[in-house]
Design a protein around this motif. Structure first.
Motif, PDB file in Angstrom:
ATOM      1  N   ALA B  16      11.458  -7.517  -8.331  1.00 26.97           N
ATOM      2  CA  ALA B  16      10.216  -8.216  -8.427  1.00 26.97           C
ATOM      3  C   ALA B  16      10.210  -9.961  -7.891  1.00 26.97           C
ATOM      4  O   ALA B  16       9.572 -10.078  -7.120  1.00 26.97           O
ATOM      5  CB  ALA B  16       9.400  -8.101  -9.629  1.00 26.97           C
ATOM      6  N   ASN B  17      11.373 -10.169  -8.257  1.00 28.86           N
ATOM      7  CA  ASN B  17      11.799 -11.659  -7.649  1.00 28.86           C
ATOM      8  C   ASN B  17      11.732 -11.655  -6.212  1.00 28.86           C
ATOM      9  O   ASN B  17      11.300 -12.612  -5.563  1.00 28.86           O
ATOM     10  CB  ASN B  17      13.010 -12.059  -8.250  1.00 28.86           C
ATOM     11  CG  ASN B  17      13.474 -13.468  -8.228  1.00 28.86           C
ATOM     12  OD1 ASN B  17      12.268 -14.186  -8.250  1.00 28.86           O
ATOM     13  ND2 ASN B  17      14.614 -13.938  -7.920  1.00 28.86           N
ATOM     14  N   ALA B  18      12.677 -10.716  -5.756  1.00 36.37           N
ATOM     15  CA  ALA B  18      12.511 -10.547  -4.320  1.00 36.37           C
ATOM     16  C   ALA B  18      11.460 -10.161  -3.563  1.00 36.37           C
ATOM     17  O   ALA B  18      11.174 -10.748  -2.496  1.00 36.37           O
ATOM     18  CB  ALA B  18      13.754  -9.693  -3.990  1.00 36.37           C
ATOM     19  N   GLU B  20       8.411 -10.953  -4.337  1.00 33.71           N
ATOM     20  CA  GLU B  20       7.594 -12.228  -4.574  1.00 33.71           C
ATOM     21  C   GLU B  20       7.459 -12.700  -2.926  1.00 33.71           C
ATOM     22  O   GLU B  20       6.255 -13.291  -2.505  1.00 33.71           O
ATOM     23  CB  GLU B  20       8.127 -13.257  -5.201  1.00 33.71           C
ATOM     24  CG  GLU B  20       7.480 -13.130  -6.610  1.00 33.71           C
ATOM     25  CD  GLU B  20       5.965 -12.919  -6.906  1.00 33.71           C
ATOM     26  OE1 GLU B  20       5.502 -14.161  -6.436  1.00 33.71           O
ATOM     27  OE2 GLU B  20       5.467 -11.974  -7.141  1.00 33.71           O
TER      28      GLU B  20
END
Lengths: 326, 263
Positions: B16-18, B20
């Motif tokens: 999810a972080n990537a 974004e």
């Protein structure tokens, strides 16, 4: 009850030194080891709920000590008990009892909202969904995170990020929090707000605070006790108030003239000018050589004075002189 | 169980972080897949020109890429944290893993996702499909291939972990670790027919490059229980060696305050 109990703790580092007189090949196969004592036989006890400043100049052994207390480094000698646990043996159990914040290192996910990192840490500490939600709400209210809790972490200001880091490190309600330079790089307003929050968690959640900082304001406003380490040894372990009282050898007398100062006569022994201008004079008085009353009388005799102020020496100067003496 | 739950959550959050950064996420994935296709074309035409080398047909190169790149994609995407061990040691970020509960190796492994590796994974799967369809695989061969991908991924993870762990012992650990890992990876995608005699033994046992590429291709084409056993034993061997080497080396960690020096 002592929450931290350290006895005769030492840490040695080994590194290779080369023989300057010999060539590359000789040094490649005949390396000599040199031993450096980063921490040298220190003992320390901390009671639950205390606020401790663990300070010292660069290379004094502060970080090495904290790393041994938190289970990162193996001590060379001595024993450590944190909440009754031996850090290096019970690292996993200990992590449930302590929180850590390293001012220059982030543990948060940069592109996601803060809640996501807090949730991840909650799972790490075996908290169920409901408890995580409840704790995030408590910490958001306490640390006033609500205005930015849904923003990606990379978009937070440094002050907001530090509040977020500390709040996240408290997700599992630890009994001690270790803080390494928590206010580094912050502006004066953010520093003040962070200090107030640390005092609040100490009072409201009874969290023991173990802090290292080069900012004397942090020490003075948060920590009731001061432990000074230098060359790997504890040189002072006392209440912060007592440290200031005991080590204040100098007072500053600030005088302003009725018209202006023209001449600057020689001062008696124990008194020295630290500022000499037409509009203001600052005289440092060594109270071991001359008492303040006598110094004032001398200055009144010498000058036509409009106003007088007397200041104690700053904690920064006290600590600096302790470092220099040791 | 707590460690596994955390690992799954870690992977989810890191993806999810990537994600974004959507555009860079997609460009990296497809960019890597296209990059890999160019390698494949070169190898394919090489094979077509030269013909059969030590039993290897031109289309077998798809199988080689299918196994090795799929394993690389799986490990390098969701377990990319192991490739950062040298960095974690140099800048003392390993502290963060030691200060929190749960299995440290699992936490390190899942601490990062490498977006480009999803492109490799996608490419590996495509190659694998081409290989299986062109060879008209039976159901048993599909099952065997699936088992081999799991085994190959274990070997890939283990040798990568072993290479990165070496950096606990050296000041310039990055270079040595990446060099060792480079030897392993680059040889895993070389034409299987090129390895014979002692060279073949070296790249099966000492540096298990052939175990993650060439051997599985040979095994699915021509099944032998002995070969499967050898691959399985090598996976167990490297698994045990790398994990115990990691935990032994962790004791040497001295959490320096070295950051910002050099490049």
């Amino acid at each position: 009850m002592n929450i931290i109990e350290v006895k005769n703790l030492s840490k040695e580092y080994k590194y290779n030194v080369k023989d300057e007189k010999r060539g590359f090949l000789y040094n490649l196969f005949n390396r000599k080891e040199k031993i450096v004592k980063a921490v040298d036989d220190i003992s320390l006890s901390v009671k639950e709920g205390e606020t401790i400043a663990f300070i010292g100049p660069n290379g004094a052994g502060k970080s090495t000590t904290i790393k041994m207390l938190t289970g990162i480094l193996y001590p060379t000698k001595g024993s450590i008990k944190i909440c009754g646990l031996t850090p290096i043996k019970d690292r996993n159990k200990l992590s449930f009892k302590i929180g850590t914040v390293f001012g220059q290192r982030s543990q948060l996910l940069p592109n996601l909202p803060l809640t996501e990192s807090m949730e991840m840490f909650g799972v790490m500490y075996d908290m169920d969904k409901e408890s995580i939600k409840k704790r995030i709400k408590e910490l958001s209210d306490l640390f006033e995170l609500n205005e930015f809790i849904n923003q990606p972490v990379r978009k937070l200001s440094l002050g907001q990020r530090m509040r977020a880091e500390i709040a996240t490190s408290l997700i599992h309600s630890p009994r001690i929090i270790f803080l390494d330079e928590p206010t580094i790089g912050l502006d004066v307003v953010s520093k003040k707000s962070l200090r107030d929050l640390l005092l609040k968690i100490n009072k409201e959640e009874k969290v023991t605070i173990f802090l290292t900082s080069h900012d004397t304001e942090d020490i003075q406003s948060i920590c009731e006790r001061c432990v000074i380490i230098n060359h790997g040894k504890i040189i002072i372990d006392t209440l912060t108030k007592k440290l200031i009282k005991d080590y204040v050898k100098n007072k500053n007398i600030i005088i302003t003239p009725n018209v202006e100062f023209i001449k600057f006569p020689k001062l008696p022994n124990g008194m020295t000018y630290t500022k000499k201008t037409k509009s203001q004079i600052i005289v440092s008085v060594n109270t071991e050589k001359i008492n303040t009353q006598k110094a004032l009388q001398e200055l009144i005799k010498m000058y036509d004075i409009d106003d007088i102020n007397i200041d104690n020496e700053s904690l920064e100067n006290i600590i600096r002189s302790i470092y220099e003496e040791n | 169980m707590g460690s596994l739950r955390l690992a799954v959550l870690n992977i989810k959050k890191n993806i999810a972080n990537a994600k974004e950064l959507k555009l860079s996420f997609m460009i990296t994935i497809f960019g890597m897949a296209i990059n890999n296709i160019s390698f494949l074309i070169i190898w394919y035409y090489f094979g077509k020109t030269v013909g059969i080398i030590n039993g290897w047909k031109p289309l077998d190169i798809f199988g080689l890429y299918g196994f090795s790149t799929t394993a690389y994609g799986i490990i390098s995407s969701v377990f990319a944290g192991i490739f950062d061990i040298p960095t974690y040691i140099t800048n003392a970020t390993l502290d963060n893993f030691l200060l929190t509960p749960k299995n440290i190796l699992l936490k390190i492994s899942t601490s990062k996702v490498r977006t480009s590796a999803f492109g490799d994974l996608l490419f590996g799967i495509i190659c694998f499909i081409v290989f299986t369809v062109s060879n008209k695989f039976t159901f048993i061969q599909y099952l065997l291939s699936l088992l081999l991908i799991i085994i190959v991924s274990i070997v890939f993870y283990s040798f990568s972990l072993f290479s990165m762990t070496v950096s606990f012992y050296l000041m310039d650990g990055h270079n040595v670790s990446n060099g060792l890992y480079g030897i392993f990876v680059s040889n895993s995608i070389y034409h299987g027919g090129a390895f014979t005699g002692i060279l073949r033994l070296v790249f099966i046992i000492l540096v298990p490059s052939l175990v993650v590429g060439a051997l599985p291709v040979e095994l699915v084409k021509d099944f032998s229980l002995m070969k499967l056993l050898v691959i399985g034993l090598i996976a167990i061997f490297w698994g045990v060696i790398s994990v115990s080497f990691f935990y032994k080396s962790l004791k040497r960690y001295d959490s320096n305050s070295l950051f910002g020096f050099g490049s």
